[in-house]
Design a protein around this motif. Structure first.
Motif, PDB file in Angstrom:
ATOM      1  N   ASP A  77      41.222  31.179 -12.452  1.00 12.22           N
ATOM      2  CA  ASP A  77      40.418  31.419 -11.266  1.00 12.22           C
ATOM      3  C   ASP A  77      40.231  32.925 -11.110  1.00 12.22           C
ATOM      4  OD1 ASP A  77      40.497  28.717 -10.915  1.00 12.22           O
ATOM      5  OD2 ASP A  77      41.870  28.742  -9.191  1.00 12.22           O
ATOM      6  N   ASP A  78      39.204  33.315 -10.358  1.00 10.78           N
ATOM      7  CA  ASP A  78      38.853  34.735 -10.256  1.00 10.78           C
ATOM      8  C   ASP A  78      40.032  35.590  -9.802  1.00 10.78           C
ATOM      9  OD1 ASP A  78      36.298  34.185 -11.083  1.00 10.78           O
ATOM     10  OD2 ASP A  78      35.447  34.116  -9.050  1.00 10.78           O
ATOM     11  N   GLU A  79      40.867  35.060  -8.904  1.00 10.79           N
ATOM     12  CA  GLU A  79      41.979  35.846  -8.358  1.00 10.79           C
ATOM     13  C   GLU A  79      42.985  36.256  -9.417  1.00 10.79           C
ATOM     14  OE1 GLU A  79      40.415  33.220  -5.069  1.00 10.79           O
ATOM     15  OE2 GLU A  79      40.870  32.996  -7.210  1.00 10.79           O
ATOM     16  N   PHE A  80      43.047  35.493 -10.528  1.00  9.95           N
ATOM     17  CA  PHE A  80      44.102  35.724 -11.511  1.00  9.95           C
ATOM     18  C   PHE A  80      43.566  36.076 -12.895  1.00  9.95           C
ATOM     19  CE2 PHE A  80      46.697  32.534  -8.827  1.00  9.95           C
ATOM     20  CZ  PHE A  80      47.108  33.552  -7.973  1.00  9.95           C
ATOM     21  N   LYS A  81      42.313  36.547 -12.969  1.00  9.84           N
ATOM     22  CA  LYS A  81      41.729  36.905 -14.268  1.00  9.84           C
ATOM     23  C   LYS A  81      42.562  37.961 -14.989  1.00  9.84           C
ATOM     24  CE  LYS A  81      37.728  34.606 -14.581  1.00  9.84           C
ATOM     25  NZ  LYS A  81      37.386  33.722 -15.724  1.00  9.84           N
ATOM     26  N   THR A  82      42.960  39.005 -14.255  1.00 10.06           N
ATOM     27  CA  THR A  82      43.720  40.091 -14.870  1.00 10.06           C
ATOM     28  C   THR A  82      45.077  39.598 -15.354  1.00 10.06           C
ATOM     29  OG1 THR A  82      42.629  41.735 -13.469  1.00 10.06           O
ATOM     30  CG2 THR A  82      44.695  42.390 -14.515  1.00 10.06           C
ATOM     31  N   ALA A  83      45.759  38.812 -14.529  1.00  5.62           N
ATOM     32  CA  ALA A  83      47.070  38.278 -14.923  1.00  5.62           C
ATOM     33  C   ALA A  83      46.939  37.395 -16.160  1.00  5.62           C
ATOM     34  CB  ALA A  83      47.683  37.493 -13.766  1.00  5.62           C
ATOM     35  N   ALA A  84      45.868  36.593 -16.226  1.00  6.05           N
ATOM     36  CA  ALA A  84      45.672  35.706 -17.372  1.00  6.05           C
ATOM     37  C   ALA A  84      45.378  36.497 -18.641  1.00  6.05           C
ATOM     38  CB  ALA A  84      44.532  34.733 -17.075  1.00  6.05           C
ATOM     39  N   ASN A  85      44.560  37.542 -18.527  1.00  6.75           N
ATOM     40  CA  ASN A  85      44.258  38.374 -19.700  1.00  6.75           C
ATOM     41  C   ASN A  85      45.512  39.066 -20.222  1.00  6.75           C
ATOM     42  OD1 ASN A  85      41.543  37.693 -19.560  1.00  6.75           O
ATOM     43  ND2 ASN A  85      40.993  39.488 -18.337  1.00  6.75           N
ATOM     44  N   ASP A  86      46.332  39.570 -19.307  1.00  7.59           N
ATOM     45  CA  ASP A  86      47.580  40.225 -19.718  1.00  7.59           C
ATOM     46  C   ASP A  86      48.535  39.221 -20.368  1.00  7.59           C
ATOM     47  OD1 ASP A  86      46.602  42.601 -18.752  1.00  7.59           O
ATOM     48  OD2 ASP A  86      47.743  42.557 -16.878  1.00  7.59           O
ATOM     49  N   PHE A  87      48.548  38.002 -19.847  1.00  7.44           N
ATOM     50  CA  PHE A  87      49.367  36.954 -20.459  1.00  7.44           C
ATOM     51  C   PHE A  87      48.926  36.701 -21.904  1.00  7.44           C
ATOM     52  CE2 PHE A  87      48.743  32.416 -21.556  1.00  7.44           C
ATOM     53  CZ  PHE A  87      50.032  32.111 -21.948  1.00  7.44           C
ATOM     54  N   ALA A  88      47.625  36.595 -22.120  1.00  6.61           N
ATOM     55  CA  ALA A  88      47.123  36.340 -23.476  1.00  6.61           C
ATOM     56  C   ALA A  88      47.504  37.463 -24.425  1.00  6.61           C
ATOM     57  CB  ALA A  88      45.605  36.164 -23.435  1.00  6.61           C
ATOM     58  N   ASP A  89      47.420  38.715 -23.934  1.00  8.79           N
ATOM     59  CA  ASP A  89      47.804  39.860 -24.768  1.00  8.79           C
ATOM     60  C   ASP A  89      49.280  39.809 -25.115  1.00  8.79           C
ATOM     61  OD1 ASP A  89      45.212  40.800 -24.669  1.00  8.79           O
ATOM     62  OD2 ASP A  89      45.602  42.237 -23.046  1.00  8.79           O
ATOM     63  N   GLU A  90      50.113  39.480 -24.137  1.00  8.89           N
ATOM     64  CA  GLU A  90      51.556  39.456 -24.398  1.00  8.89           C
ATOM     65  C   GLU A  90      51.930  38.291 -25.307  1.00  8.89           C
ATOM     66  OE1 GLU A  90      55.597  40.713 -22.384  1.00  8.89           O
ATOM     67  OE2 GLU A  90      54.212  39.747 -20.987  1.00  8.89           O
ATOM     68  N   LEU A  91      51.279  37.152 -25.102  1.00  8.82           N
ATOM     69  CA  LEU A  91      51.561  36.010 -25.976  1.00  8.82           C
ATOM     70  C   LEU A  91      51.278  36.374 -27.437  1.00  8.82           C
ATOM     71  CD1 LEU A  91      52.392  32.964 -26.007  1.00  8.82           C
ATOM     72  CD2 LEU A  91      49.928  32.465 -26.056  1.00  8.82           C
ATOM     73  N   PHE A  92      50.187  37.086 -27.662  1.00  9.95           N
ATOM     74  CA  PHE A  92      49.854  37.516 -29.023  1.00  9.95           C
ATOM     75  C   PHE A  92      50.898  38.493 -29.557  1.00  9.95           C
ATOM     76  CE2 PHE A  92      47.634  40.669 -31.753  1.00  9.95           C
ATOM     77  CZ  PHE A  92      47.409  39.849 -32.849  1.00  9.95           C
ATOM     78  N   SER A  93      51.360  39.405 -28.701  1.00 14.92           N
ATOM     79  CA  SER A  93      52.306  40.429 -29.160  1.00 14.92           C
ATOM     80  C   SER A  93      53.658  39.832 -29.521  1.00 14.92           C
ATOM     81  CB  SER A  93      52.478  41.518 -28.091  1.00 14.92           C
ATOM     82  OG  SER A  93      53.189  41.036 -26.971  1.00 14.92           O
ATOM     83  N   VAL A  94      54.074  38.750 -28.857  1.00 20.55           N
ATOM     84  CA  VAL A  94      55.415  38.197 -29.108  1.00 20.55           C
ATOM     85  C   VAL A  94      55.405  37.004 -30.063  1.00 20.55           C
ATOM     86  CG1 VAL A  94      56.332  39.031 -26.922  1.00 20.55           C
ATOM     87  CG2 VAL A  94      55.369  36.713 -27.041  1.00 20.55           C
ATOM     88  N   THR A  95      54.245  36.362 -30.238  1.00 22.33           N
ATOM     89  CA  THR A  95      54.202  35.182 -31.114  1.00 22.33           C
ATOM     90  C   THR A  95      53.205  35.318 -32.258  1.00 22.33           C
ATOM     91  OG1 THR A  95      52.463  34.020 -29.861  1.00 22.33           O
ATOM     92  CG2 THR A  95      54.762  33.702 -29.136  1.00 22.33           C
ATOM     93  N   GLY A  96      52.266  36.280 -32.137  1.00 19.48           N
ATOM     94  CA  GLY A  96      51.209  36.387 -33.140  1.00 19.48           C
ATOM     95  C   GLY A  96      50.104  35.372 -32.945  1.00 19.48           C
ATOM     96  N   ASN A  97      50.172  34.598 -31.870  1.00 17.25           N
ATOM     97  CA  ASN A  97      49.170  33.566 -31.577  1.00 17.25           C
ATOM     98  C   ASN A  97      48.082  34.154 -30.686  1.00 17.25           C
ATOM     99  OD1 ASN A  97      47.780  31.174 -31.117  1.00 17.25           O
ATOM    100  ND2 ASN A  97      49.208  30.457 -29.546  1.00 17.25           N
ATOM    101  N   LYS A  98      46.900  34.404 -31.249  1.00 17.32           N
ATOM    102  CA  LYS A  98      45.792  34.974 -30.483  1.00 17.32           C
ATOM    103  C   LYS A  98      44.959  33.833 -29.914  1.00 17.32           C
ATOM    104  CE  LYS A  98      42.345  38.663 -30.646  1.00 17.32           C
ATOM    105  NZ  LYS A  98      43.073  39.401 -29.589  1.00 17.32           N
ATOM    106  N   ILE A  99      44.901  33.773 -28.584  1.00 15.47           N
ATOM    107  CA  ILE A  99      44.199  32.670 -27.938  1.00 15.47           C
ATOM    108  C   ILE A  99      42.883  33.157 -27.342  1.00 15.47           C
ATOM    109  CG2 ILE A  99      46.340  31.427 -27.492  1.00 15.47           C
ATOM    110  CD1 ILE A  99      46.293  32.390 -24.635  1.00 15.47           C
ATOM    111  N   THR A 100      41.951  32.257 -27.168  1.00 13.92           N
ATOM    112  CA  THR A 100      40.616  32.603 -26.671  1.00 13.92           C
ATOM    113  C   THR A 100      40.499  32.270 -25.185  1.00 13.92           C
ATOM    114  OG1 THR A 100      39.785  30.428 -27.308  1.00 13.92           O
ATOM    115  CG2 THR A 100      39.545  32.216 -28.909  1.00 13.92           C
ATOM    116  N   GLU A 101      39.638  33.026 -24.505  1.00 11.14           N
ATOM    117  CA  GLU A 101      39.367  32.765 -23.092  1.00 11.14           C
ATOM    118  C   GLU A 101      38.184  31.809 -22.982  1.00 11.14           C
ATOM    119  OE1 GLU A 101      38.429  35.107 -18.884  1.00 11.14           O
ATOM    120  OE2 GLU A 101      38.400  36.212 -20.791  1.00 11.14           O
TER     121      GLU A 101
END
Length: 424
Positions: A77-101
């Motif tokens: 949702d619009d309120e959490f766009k930034t939090a979701a983007n940061d989550f995706a970046d961190e998930l990639f950094s710790v697992t190597g799994n790059k996910i799409t929005e």
């Protein structure tokens, strides 16, 4: 926990059975009694099972069979766009799994839910099936912490199916780092913030100014020779003496721009920065450059050979105004160096010059800074007392946080009864 029973005694039914304690304070006829009452609150799903392996352990959990092993996309949702983007970046950094929005219905969806306001600023709920995760929260920080929880579990065996509700046991979770007596790089501060956020620490207190303690080692040639002792103020400053010098450390310091960006980036990561400019003691970085404001010709009552040249002489009004100007440089303006809402730590510990002047200083500087920022200080008011005692004003207590660091300098019960919010 107001997330289970709030101050109006409304019950927010937990996921599973919880043994809680309600604390009551009753007053009648001038007498007061306090009692802690253990109570079992029945949960929606009965007995509590084993919680997922998350640090810190989630507050509530109901588990079901199966787990989500793979995340391929995310939405928010619009309120959490930034939090979701940061989550995706961190998930990639710790697992190597790059996910799409995606626009909606991602494997992980961050949903704004005002009905969860009772979970508090840092609370969130996660519902997980073998196909998807829905994060629900009312506040941005709750969404950030939910992302950390998901990442912690995805680097293990995946997110187990079930429902999680989480909120902190303690409102302030963090520590203090002294960067005044020893330089610490901005890169290291950023690394610390990232590690703190992983474990949901939310308060990084940075002690920006200090000096070598044993000034008597430098006092053989008079008080002024103590200015050769190591001292540092790690922030860029524009306040200059008549020789064009500032208190900014020459060996290493942070520019105003980079420290401001660091504070904002840390907040987006769930960690608030509490900057400290220690006044009126521990201030050699300032009294060296502005010696006209220093305490002169006095020795410590604790260490008889130690000059008090690292003390700003707050018995003089012009010295109090000098301290105000120091803080003004970082708290005033439309875009202050310390972002609006930042708790500012004023130090205020171990002042050994003039106890009446110190207590008057506390009464003046705290309400002054409260005009723009919440205030925190070190506890010293049990030790630093004059006779007759200068009363600390209500406006220098209300809403103010105090670090308890030594029970002789600040007795916890006394400070609590005065009304301070305490950090032990």
């Amino acid at each position: 926990f107001p997330q289970v029973v709030d101050d109006e005694l409304n019950i927010h039914t937990p996921l599973t059975d919880m043994n809680i304690v309600l604390s009551f304070k009753c007053t009648k006829g001038g007498e007061t009694a306090e009692k802690d009452c253990p109570i079992l609150i029945k949960g929606t799903y009965g007995a509590q099972g084993r919680k997922p392996n998350v640090i810190p352990e989630p507050a509530q959990w109901h588990g079901e069979k199966g787990s989500l092993k793979k995340i391929s996309s995310y939405s928010a949702d619009d309120e959490f766009k930034t939090a979701a983007n940061d989550f995706a970046d961190e998930l990639f950094s710790v697992t190597g799994n790059k996910i799409t929005e995606v626009s909606e219905n991602g494997t992980v969806h961050f949903a704004f839910d005002k009905s969860l306001a009772y979970l508090g600023e840092e609370g969130y709920e996660i519902q997980c099936t073998e196909k998807s995760i829905v994060v629900s929260a009312y506040n941005f920080k709750g969404a950030v912490w939910a992302g950390k929880t998901i990442c912690q579990l995805m680097v293990q065996d995946g997110f187990p199916c079930g429902i999680m509700r989480d909120y902190p046991r303690y409102s302030v979770r963090g520590f203090m780092l002294d960067v005044g007596r020893k330089p610490v790089s901005m890169a290291m501060l950023e690394k610390i913030v990232n590690r703190m956020a992983w474990y949901k620490y939310n308060d990084f207190h940075i002690h920006l100014s200090d000096n070598y303690i044993w000034l008597e080692d430098y006092a053989e040639n008079g008080d002024e020779s103590t200015f050769d002792a190591y001292q540092a103020f790690r922030l860029e400053s524009d306040m200059k003496n008549d020789r064009g010098e500032t208190a900014t450390a020459k060996d290493y310091h942070y520019s105003k721009q980079e420290f401001n960006a660091f504070m904002k980036n840390s907040a987006a990561n769930g960690v608030r920065i509490t900057p400290e400019i220690d006044m009126p003691a521990h201030a050699l970085a300032f009294t060296k450059v502005f010696p006209e404001y220093a305490v002169k010709n006095l020795r410590s009552i604790l260490m008889k050979k130690r000059p008090l040249t690292d003390h700003v002489d707050v018995s003089r009004p012009e010295c109090v105004e000098f301290v105000k100007r120091i803080f003004d440089e970082y708290t005033l303006g439309d875009e202050p160096v310390f972002p609006k809402g930042t708790t500012v730590h004023i130090g205020a510990d171990e002042f050994l010059s003039d106890y009446t002047a110190y207590r008057n200083f506390v009464n003046e500087i705290i309400p002054y800074i409260k005009k723009t920022n919440p205030v925190r200080l070190w506890g010293s008011l049990t030790w630093i007392k004059d006779n007759p005692e200068t009363v600390i004003k209500k406006e220098a207590v209300d809403g103010v946080e105090m670090n308890l660091w030594n029970s002789e300098w600040a007795d916890g019960r006394e400070m609590y009864d005065m009304g301070y919010k305490l950090i032990n």
